[in-house]
Write a protein that holds these residues in place. Structure first.
Motif, PDB file in Angstrom:
ATOM      1  N   MET A  27      -0.836   4.590  -0.530  1.00 39.87           N
ATOM      2  CA  MET A  27      -0.411   5.162  -1.809  1.00 39.87           C
ATOM      3  C   MET A  27       0.307   4.127  -2.670  1.00 39.87           C
ATOM      4  SD  MET A  27      -1.439   8.251  -2.126  1.00 39.87           S
ATOM      5  CE  MET A  27      -0.392   8.781  -3.471  1.00 39.87           C
ATOM      6  N   ARG A  28       1.050   3.233  -2.039  1.00 42.40           N
ATOM      7  CA  ARG A  28       1.809   2.231  -2.778  1.00 42.40           C
ATOM      8  C   ARG A  28       0.901   1.141  -3.347  1.00 42.40           C
ATOM      9  NH1 ARG A  28       4.519  -2.642  -1.875  1.00 42.40           N
ATOM     10  NH2 ARG A  28       6.533  -2.824  -2.948  1.00 42.40           N
ATOM     11  N   ALA A  29      -0.258   0.920  -2.718  1.00 42.90           N
ATOM     12  CA  ALA A  29      -1.142  -0.166  -3.133  1.00 42.90           C
ATOM     13  C   ALA A  29      -1.679   0.036  -4.539  1.00 42.90           C
ATOM     14  CB  ALA A  29      -2.304  -0.306  -2.144  1.00 42.90           C
ATOM     15  N   ASN A  30      -1.848   1.277  -4.949  1.00 48.00           N
ATOM     16  CA  ASN A  30      -2.380   1.570  -6.274  1.00 48.00           C
ATOM     17  C   ASN A  30      -1.515   2.633  -6.915  1.00 48.00           C
ATOM     18  OD1 ASN A  30      -3.820   2.006  -8.570  1.00 48.00           O
ATOM     19  ND2 ASN A  30      -5.790   2.310  -7.557  1.00 48.00           N
ATOM     20  N   ARG A  31      -0.720   2.208  -7.931  1.00 47.60           N
ATOM     21  CA  ARG A  31       0.253   3.133  -8.507  1.00 47.60           C
ATOM     22  C   ARG A  31      -0.121   3.557  -9.922  1.00 47.60           C
ATOM     23  NH1 ARG A  31       5.391  -0.455  -6.840  1.00 47.60           N
ATOM     24  NH2 ARG A  31       3.777  -2.049  -6.955  1.00 47.60           N
ATOM     25  N   THR A  32      -1.426   3.638 -10.209  1.00 48.46           N
ATOM     26  CA  THR A  32      -1.848   4.163 -11.491  1.00 48.46           C
ATOM     27  C   THR A  32      -1.744   5.683 -11.480  1.00 48.46           C
ATOM     28  OG1 THR A  32      -4.145   4.286 -10.755  1.00 48.46           O
ATOM     29  CG2 THR A  32      -3.449   2.240 -11.814  1.00 48.46           C
ATOM     30  N   VAL A  33      -1.872   6.283 -12.665  1.00 52.03           N
ATOM     31  CA  VAL A  33      -1.740   7.744 -12.766  1.00 52.03           C
ATOM     32  C   VAL A  33      -2.798   8.444 -11.932  1.00 52.03           C
ATOM     33  CG1 VAL A  33      -1.882   9.685 -14.363  1.00 52.03           C
ATOM     34  CG2 VAL A  33      -0.682   7.626 -15.047  1.00 52.03           C
ATOM     35  N   ARG A  63       8.419  11.248  -7.324  1.00 53.86           N
ATOM     36  CA  ARG A  63       7.036  11.312  -7.784  1.00 53.86           C
ATOM     37  C   ARG A  63       6.977  11.502  -9.292  1.00 53.86           C
ATOM     38  NH1 ARG A  63       2.322  15.519  -5.692  1.00 53.86           N
ATOM     39  NH2 ARG A  63       0.743  14.893  -7.202  1.00 53.86           N
ATOM     40  N   THR A  64       7.877  12.312  -9.837  1.00 55.30           N
ATOM     41  CA  THR A  64       7.911  12.512 -11.286  1.00 55.30           C
ATOM     42  C   THR A  64       8.220  11.207 -12.009  1.00 55.30           C
ATOM     43  OG1 THR A  64       8.646  14.803 -11.004  1.00 55.30           O
ATOM     44  CG2 THR A  64       9.026  13.783 -13.152  1.00 55.30           C
ATOM     45  N   VAL A  65       9.198  10.455 -11.486  1.00 59.47           N
ATOM     46  CA  VAL A  65       9.543   9.167 -12.102  1.00 59.47           C
ATOM     47  C   VAL A  65       8.371   8.196 -12.033  1.00 59.47           C
ATOM     48  CG1 VAL A  65      11.044   7.144 -11.902  1.00 59.47           C
ATOM     49  CG2 VAL A  65      12.007   9.440 -11.663  1.00 59.47           C
ATOM     50  N   VAL A  66       7.712   8.146 -10.876  1.00 57.18           N
ATOM     51  CA  VAL A  66       6.572   7.233 -10.717  1.00 57.18           C
ATOM     52  C   VAL A  66       5.441   7.604 -11.671  1.00 57.18           C
ATOM     53  CG1 VAL A  66       4.773   6.488  -9.116  1.00 57.18           C
ATOM     54  CG2 VAL A  66       7.144   6.634  -8.335  1.00 57.18           C
ATOM     55  N   VAL A 114       4.060  16.125  -0.238  1.00 57.26           N
ATOM     56  CA  VAL A 114       4.510  15.951  -1.618  1.00 57.26           C
ATOM     57  C   VAL A 114       3.888  14.696  -2.233  1.00 57.26           C
ATOM     58  CG1 VAL A 114       6.521  15.556  -3.087  1.00 57.26           C
ATOM     59  CG2 VAL A 114       6.652  17.194  -1.201  1.00 57.26           C
ATOM     60  N   MET A 115       3.720  13.641  -1.432  1.00 56.60           N
ATOM     61  CA  MET A 115       3.171  12.386  -1.952  1.00 56.60           C
ATOM     62  C   MET A 115       1.716  12.519  -2.370  1.00 56.60           C
ATOM     63  SD  MET A 115       4.711   9.156   0.200  1.00 56.60           S
ATOM     64  CE  MET A 115       3.919   9.637   1.743  1.00 56.60           C
ATOM     65  N   ARG A 134       5.700   9.116 -14.557  1.00 54.86           N
ATOM     66  CA  ARG A 134       6.072   8.756 -15.925  1.00 54.86           C
ATOM     67  C   ARG A 134       5.974   7.253 -16.144  1.00 54.86           C
ATOM     68  NH1 ARG A 134      11.304  12.754 -17.068  1.00 54.86           N
ATOM     69  NH2 ARG A 134      10.081  14.702 -17.148  1.00 54.86           N
ATOM     70  N   ASN A 135       6.386   6.477 -15.154  1.00 62.09           N
ATOM     71  CA  ASN A 135       6.273   5.025 -15.274  1.00 62.09           C
ATOM     72  C   ASN A 135       4.808   4.597 -15.356  1.00 62.09           C
ATOM     73  OD1 ASN A 135       9.025   4.708 -15.211  1.00 62.09           O
ATOM     74  ND2 ASN A 135       9.117   4.239 -13.029  1.00 62.09           N
ATOM     75  N   ALA A 136       3.975   5.221 -14.523  1.00 64.52           N
ATOM     76  CA  ALA A 136       2.550   4.892 -14.561  1.00 64.52           C
ATOM     77  C   ALA A 136       1.933   5.282 -15.904  1.00 64.52           C
ATOM     78  CB  ALA A 136       1.822   5.594 -13.418  1.00 64.52           C
ATOM     79  N   ALA A 137       2.349   6.448 -16.433  1.00 69.10           N
ATOM     80  CA  ALA A 137       1.847   6.868 -17.739  1.00 69.10           C
ATOM     81  C   ALA A 137       2.304   5.907 -18.833  1.00 69.10           C
ATOM     82  CB  ALA A 137       2.319   8.288 -18.054  1.00 69.10           C
ATOM     83  N   LEU A 138       3.545   5.414 -18.719  1.00 65.45           N
ATOM     84  CA  LEU A 138       4.053   4.462 -19.700  1.00 65.45           C
ATOM     85  C   LEU A 138       3.267   3.150 -19.645  1.00 65.45           C
ATOM     86  CD1 LEU A 138       6.151   3.673 -21.811  1.00 65.45           C
ATOM     87  CD2 LEU A 138       7.672   2.980 -19.947  1.00 65.45           C
ATOM     88  N   ILE A 139       2.981   2.687 -18.435  1.00 63.97           N
ATOM     89  CA  ILE A 139       2.185   1.463 -18.288  1.00 63.97           C
ATOM     90  C   ILE A 139       0.794   1.670 -18.883  1.00 63.97           C
ATOM     91  CG2 ILE A 139       1.081  -0.059 -16.607  1.00 63.97           C
ATOM     92  CD1 ILE A 139       3.508   0.380 -14.794  1.00 63.97           C
ATOM     93  N   GLY A 140       0.208   2.846 -18.600  1.00 67.11           N
ATOM     94  CA  GLY A 140      -1.106   3.142 -19.159  1.00 67.11           C
ATOM     95  C   GLY A 140      -1.077   3.176 -20.682  1.00 67.11           C
ATOM     96  N   ALA A 141       0.000   3.752 -21.266  1.00 63.78           N
ATOM     97  CA  ALA A 141       0.117   3.802 -22.721  1.00 63.78           C
ATOM     98  C   ALA A 141       0.268   2.403 -23.305  1.00 63.78           C
ATOM     99  CB  ALA A 141       1.305   4.670 -23.119  1.00 63.78           C
TER     100      ALA A 141
END
Length: 364
Positions: A63-69, A162-165, A113-114, A167-174
């Motif tokens: 799961m950590r290897a790919n942290r995209t949305v 998970r919520t923070v991750v 949960v993950m 949002r961070n992934a969404a921010l990176i995508g944006a």
């Protein structure tokens, strides 16, 4: 646009170590199995506990290897084998080690949960909490309220993480999308400028070349003058392209009027041009220069006109001709670019047919 992976920081490289620390709670069932290693169930308990820890860390690492949305909601085909392995190994721990083996339930809840949707994860947590509380009523299992609290607290913490991750992934995508749009915008600007610059320059060069060819026998001196103009115009076009490539665009209204006079003369079109540009405000000069360039290019290229007039006022620039109009080219790339430039300063482009002729006007 291809994604570039950031270089791992010191904290990032220590991530597996930090995750491994939480395996501390498996030391109790492992120690209990070691104390009873002379029995078969003790050895099986040790093997099941070590295998459980390995499966949990493998899932975490994947799961950590790919942290995209998209990776935060992996397909069931990915999650099912890991969760099934954790459940089976956890059941083996409980079967071999009894109450000590219930420590696996916290890790199963965290793993759910993950990798599962919120609804499915809540269902798994509810089953684990109710199951642990149900064991409190069974003989020989003791009070499991603390275990139920541990499952709930750990799950809540992972939900927050998970919520923070996400949002961070969404921010990176944006940010990546904004970068892509910026590249597309710059590409469109560059294409528009090249069209405007080369479209005008090559049109004039073509007209002058045709004129020089006709004058070779009739008027050699004028033909040589036209050929000299061809060389000058080609050098000017090259300089304009270089300025566009470097991102520096220098366009002056008097310069465009001078070019328009020369281009119309070469095309044998009578030109009526303003004698001064002093009344045009500074903030409109570049826009009106582009208007003159685009309008005169269309007159020479499409209209078949015999005369062309350019009218400048403090709030408008208009190019009129007595030809047949631009036809389908009225919606071409040049006018599209002019509309974009006009809209950027709050101006509008107005085109209308005359009797005879055509009018292109930009009004601020």
């Amino acid at each position: 646009m291809s994604e570039q992976r950031a270089q791992p920081t010191q904290i990032g490289r220590l991530g597996p170590l930090f995750a491994g620390i939480w395996l501390f709670f498996l030391l109790d069932p492992l120690a209990y199995g070691w104390e009873n290693r002379d029995k078969a169930w003790g050895l099986l308990g040790i093997v099941a506990t070590v295998a459980f820890a390995g499966a949990y860390m493998t899932l975490w690492a994947r799961m950590r290897a790919n942290r995209t949305v998209s990776a935060l909601d992996p397909p069931l085909s990915f999650t099912a084998p890991y969760l099934a392995a954790l459940v089976l190994l956890g059941a083996a721990m409980v079967a071999c080690l009894g109450e000590r083996g219930l420590a696996c339930t916290v890790y199963i809840a965290v793993a759910s949960v993950m990798v599962l949707s919120v609804r499915l994860a809540l269902a798994v947590i509810a089953v684990l909490v109710l199951g642990s509380l149900g064991l409190s009523a069974a003989a020989g299992w003791g009070n499991q309220i603390s275990l139920a609290f541990g499952i709930s607290a750990a799950s809540l913490a992972i939900f927050g993480m998970r919520t923070v991750v996400r949002r961070n992934a969404a921010l990176i995508g944006a940010e990546q999308e904004n970068a892509r749009l910026a590249v597309d915008s710059e590409r469109n600007r560059f294409a528009r400028d090249l069209h405007d610059i080369l479209g005008h320059s090559l049109t004039v060069i073509t007209v002058k070349a045709e004129l020089a060819q006709r004058l070779l026998d009739a008027d050699p001196d004028r033909a040589r003058a036209e050929l000299a103009d061809l060389e000058r115009l080609s050098r000017d076009a090259l300089a304009d392209v270089r300025r566009a490539v470097s991102g520096y665009r220098e366009l002056t209204l008097p310069g465009e009027l001078a070019r328009a006079r020369e281009a119309l003369r070469a095309a044998e079109i009578e030109a009526r041009l303003p004698q001064s540009t002093d009344d045009v405000p500074t903030d409109l000069r570049e826009l009106f220069a582009w208007t003159v360039r685009e309008g005169v290019t269309n007159v020479i290229r499409h209209s078949g006109a015999r005369s062309c007039e350019i009218v400048l006022t403090p709030s408008s620039a208009e190019i009129r001709d007595d030809g047949r109009g631009p036809g389908s080219s009225v919606d071409g790339s040049g006018l599209t670019g002019l509309r974009e430039r006009s809209a950027a300063v709050g101006a509008t482009v107005v085109t209308r047919a005359l009797e005879p002729g055509f009018s292109l006007q930009v009004c601020a």
